[in-house]
Design an enzyme around this catalytic site. Structure first.
Site, PDB file in Angstrom:
ATOM      1  N   GLU A  40      -9.695  -1.537   5.454  1.00  0.00           N
ATOM      2  CA  GLU A  40     -10.334  -1.220   6.732  1.00  0.00           C
ATOM      3  C   GLU A  40     -11.558  -2.115   6.953  1.00  0.00           C
ATOM      4  OE1 GLU A  40      -8.901   0.564   8.811  1.00  0.00           O
ATOM      5  OE2 GLU A  40      -8.371   2.583   8.137  1.00  0.00           O
ATOM      6  N   ASP A  56      -7.532  -2.217  14.497  1.00  0.00           N
ATOM      7  CA  ASP A  56      -8.942  -2.487  14.166  1.00  0.00           C
ATOM      8  C   ASP A  56      -9.085  -3.727  13.268  1.00  0.00           C
ATOM      9  OD1 ASP A  56      -7.906  -1.534  11.779  1.00  0.00           O
ATOM     10  OD2 ASP A  56      -9.329   0.126  11.562  1.00  0.00           O
ATOM     11  N   ASP A  76       0.814  -1.210   0.000  1.00  0.00           N
ATOM     12  CA  ASP A  76       0.000   0.000   0.000  1.00  0.00           C
ATOM     13  C   ASP A  76       0.849   1.262   0.000  1.00  0.00           C
ATOM     14  OD1 ASP A  76       0.962  -0.427   2.553  1.00  0.00           O
ATOM     15  OD2 ASP A  76      -1.001  -0.614   3.505  1.00  0.00           O
ATOM     16  N   HIS A  86      -7.376  -4.335  10.460  1.00  0.00           N
ATOM     17  CA  HIS A  86      -7.123  -4.145   9.024  1.00  0.00           C
ATOM     18  C   HIS A  86      -5.826  -4.824   8.591  1.00  0.00           C
ATOM     19  CE1 HIS A  86      -4.973  -0.154  10.007  1.00  0.00           C
ATOM     20  NE2 HIS A  86      -4.088  -0.805   9.290  1.00  0.00           N
TER      21      HIS A  86
END
Ligand code: GLP
Length: 241
Positions: A140, A133, A65, A135
């Protein structure tokens, strides 16, 4: 998925390197990640290159990414991160390294081209970290399990977590990124994920023991048939066994 629990971060990084070592041979394609978690692995790869002469001349890499809008020279761009922490310290030719571009007019078009390049160069081993979280890369919670490389909005917990790299100022953290999709990541033949520290404990529990749900993107790794999860005792603290 196989789960390895280690005493601490250093031992977790040793395990990650053990998993990686057999792939450091000509012709292999490595999928690489950013964030603090893989730094120990990259330090071991650099040390191994310097001490044992392991060569990367015929190895290719694809990163997961990149932030949207950061110049390549920005120290927090993932392009700069990879050069500083790995590429500039080993003998890999620049043209063998690939980091998605977060700059330009046609980000979605560039993302599709990146996806195509990965299809042509299937990833042998993919390194992953995990967000607090749940991810993976910048996918996400709520991201479609069928997603391919795409442009995405970052959610608040991720912006908050990553503010430590931007003078603790959430306004300085880019709010968008280009990321390999979940389906892209799952095509890797082998996946190794490192998660350490108490901050990752909830996400690790959801990934390993929770239901497979888009609310915890990493939970889909339960379906991948060659995934190794390396966690330290703090990150493993909520696991039931
Ligand atoms: C970012 C990256 C992820 C990484 C995550 C965790 O969001 N896009 O690939 O796994 O941060 O980072 P860290 O390892 O610093 O906790």
């Amino acid at each position: 998925m196989k789960v390895i629990i280690t005493k601490d971060y250093e031992e977790a990084s040793d395990k990650m390197f053990e998993e990686m070592k057999e792939f450091l041979v000509p012709g292999k394609v490595l999928g690489l990640a950013t964030g603090s978690s893989p730094l120990g692995l990259y330090a071991r790869m650099v040390k191994d290159h310097k001490e044992n002469g392991t060569s990367y001349k015929d190895i290719k890499t694809f990163n997961l990414d990149e932030y949207v809008g950061l110049p390549l020279t920005h120290p927090e761009s993932y392009y700069a991160f990879m050069h500083t922490n790995l590429f500039d310290q080993i003998d890999i030719p620049e043209e063998n390294t690939h980091v998605p571009s977060g700059l330009g007019e046609d980000l979605e078009g560039q993302a599709a081209h990146y996806e195509e390049m990965i299809r042509e160069n299937p990833i042998d081993i993919q390194v992953l970290g995990i967000g607090s979280d749940g991810h993976i890369a910048f996918n996400e919670p709520g991201t479609d399990f069928n997603s391919l490389t795409h442009v995405t909005d970052l959610l608040e917990p991720t912006i908050r977590d990553n503010a430590r790299f931007f003078d603790f100022d959430m306004d300085k953290v880019p709010h968008q990124a280009v990321t390999q999709g979940i389906a892209t990541i799952l095509r890797a033949k082998k996946i190794i994920l490192i998660g350490t520290g108490e901050n990752k404990a909830k996400a690790v529990k959801a990934m390993v023991e929770g239901p497979i749900t888009e609310e915890c993107p990493a939970s889909i790794l339960q379906k991948h048939d060659n995934t190794v999860i390396v966690v330290d005792e703090a990150a493993a603290s909520l696991l039931s066994k």
